[in-house]
Design a protein around this motif. Structure first.
Motif, mmCIF file in Angstrom:
data_model
loop_
_atom_site.group_PDB
_atom_site.id
_atom_site.type_symbol
_atom_site.label_atom_id
_atom_site.label_comp_id
_atom_site.label_asym_id
_atom_site.label_seq_id
_atom_site.Cartn_x
_atom_site.Cartn_y
_atom_site.Cartn_z
ATOM 1 N N GLY A 273 0.803 -1.213 0.000
ATOM 2 C CA GLY A 273 0.000 0.000 0.000
ATOM 3 C C GLY A 273 0.838 1.266 0.000
ATOM 4 O O GLY A 273 1.949 1.289 0.532
ATOM 5 N N LEU A 274 0.295 2.318 -0.579
ATOM 6 C CA LEU A 274 0.942 3.631 -0.590
ATOM 7 C C LEU A 274 0.799 4.307 0.769
ATOM 8 O O LEU A 274 -0.201 4.130 1.464
ATOM 9 N N GLY A 275 1.766 5.125 1.086
ATOM 10 C CA GLY A 275 1.715 5.880 2.334
ATOM 11 C C GLY A 275 3.105 6.043 2.894
ATOM 12 O O GLY A 275 3.857 5.058 2.982
ATOM 13 N N GLU A 276 3.478 7.268 3.252
ATOM 14 C CA GLU A 276 4.803 7.521 3.791
ATOM 15 C C GLU A 276 4.860 7.126 5.265
ATOM 16 O O GLU A 276 3.952 7.433 6.037
ATOM 17 N N MET A 277 5.924 6.436 5.632
ATOM 18 C CA MET A 277 6.097 6.015 7.019
ATOM 19 C C MET A 277 6.191 7.239 7.937
ATOM 20 O O MET A 277 7.042 8.102 7.766
#
Length: 326
Positions: A122-126
């Motif tokens: 999935g996309l999404g910055e940590m």
């Protein structure tokens, strides 16, 4: 038809939203495929294949069962996610299950000599604000890339296609509610992608060796808020809908609200809703140079999904379901 020297492919999650579609895509390309499932006796397909797959029993939480599943395999697709389960009690355990499953698979892959592994995450910055669901997907990608096998990690936001949880939630809400009061995350930006393009990338990685050992963001041609995506669905269906985001609509409350309106269980809705608080936009587009595609617009993706709901995959768009111009 591929030659006898073409890679032998394993699909984990072959009965899922992406896995089943990928099986048909790889079959059309002439690849030999093995499907791993916990209950082979219940494995069934809605349409015939040119070359029926080999179906083997395997459970990612049972390390011993993975040896047979990976025996003789060259490339594996990892398409399994615990999500949240059917209820909140099961949801609390999904991160631990995902972590254990991924590590078991890496260990078995190292022992079997697997050459490549392809994972859809999935996309999404940590960050501290990333949802448990998206953080778990990121962690799984890191675990899969930690072994001897070259891993390709694809990261996607909402995938638009019939049967996908994200699309089905939108479909039920728009079809049933003329007025929608939604959480403020309805204005979070995302870069949704048509399921057909996801399959293009997954299958394309097989034939582009430069994708091995790398991580890629994949997305459609448009960056939209979830409110805009809902409005696009309404336009495609020729429906007039009103949407407003309200500050007091907390994630848990919205979960029960969505579960009441749609057939998606609360244990799956909650991690999805929690993830919608974080922007999910591609930060790089390197894969577009390696696997050039004609990206499908969101309105056309919605139209395709509606046609599949009514007529099955690969059929022409129903004019009764879709009000897009010719």
């Amino acid at each position: 038809m591929k030659s006898s020297s073409s890679p032998r492919i394993l699909i984990t999650g072959a009965t899922g939203f992406i896995g089943r579609r990928l099986l048909y895509r790889l079959d059309a390309m002439g690849f030999w495929v093995r499907c791993m499932t916990r209950k082979p006796e219940k494995f069934s397909l809605p349409f015939d294949l040119k070359n029926p797959p080999e179906v083997v029993a395997g459970d990612l939480l049972d390390p011993e069962s993975l040896k047979k599943a990976l025996d003789g395999i060259d490339i594996a697709y990892y398409l399994v996610h615990s999500m949240g389960g059917k209820n909140f009690r099961e949801m609390k355990e999904f991160e631990k299950r995902d972590r254990t499953a991924a590590q078991n698979f890496v260990n078995a892959a190292d022992q079997s000599g697997l050459s490549r592994l392809i994972y859809l995450g999935g996309l999404g910055e940590m960050s501290g604000s990333l949802s448990h669901h998206l953080a778990s997907r990121q962690e799984v990608g890191k675990i899969l890339a930690s072994g001897k096998t070259e891993a390709t990690i694809l990261r996607a936001a909402v995938i638009i296609g019939a049967g996908g949880a994200g699309f089905e939630i939108i479909r039920y809400l728009v079809e049933r509610l003329p007025v929608m009061l939604c959480p403020k995350w309805i204005y979070t930006q995302s870069q949704p992608i048509a399921v057909e393009n996801v399959l293009d990338y997954l299958a394309g990685c097989l034939e582009v060796p430069e994708t091995a050992g790398a991580t890629f963001d994949i997305g459609g041609p448009e960056v939209l808020t979830y409110a805009e995506l809902i409005k696009k669905y309404a336009r495609v269906r020729g429906l007039r809908r009103y949407i407003a985001g309200v500050p007091f609509f907390y994630t848990l409350l919205s979960t029960y609200w969505v579960a009441l309106i749609t057939p998606v269980p609360p244990g799956i809705v909650f991690p999805l809703a929690e993830g919608l608080r974080s922007p999910a936009v591609c930060r790089e587009n390197q894969i577009t140079g390696l696997i050039p595609l004609d990206l499908i617009s969101m309105e056309q993706a919605i139209c395709n999904a509606l046609a599949e709901e009514q007529q099955g995959p690969g059929r022409l768009v129903s004019r009764q379901a879709c009000f897009l111009p010719e």
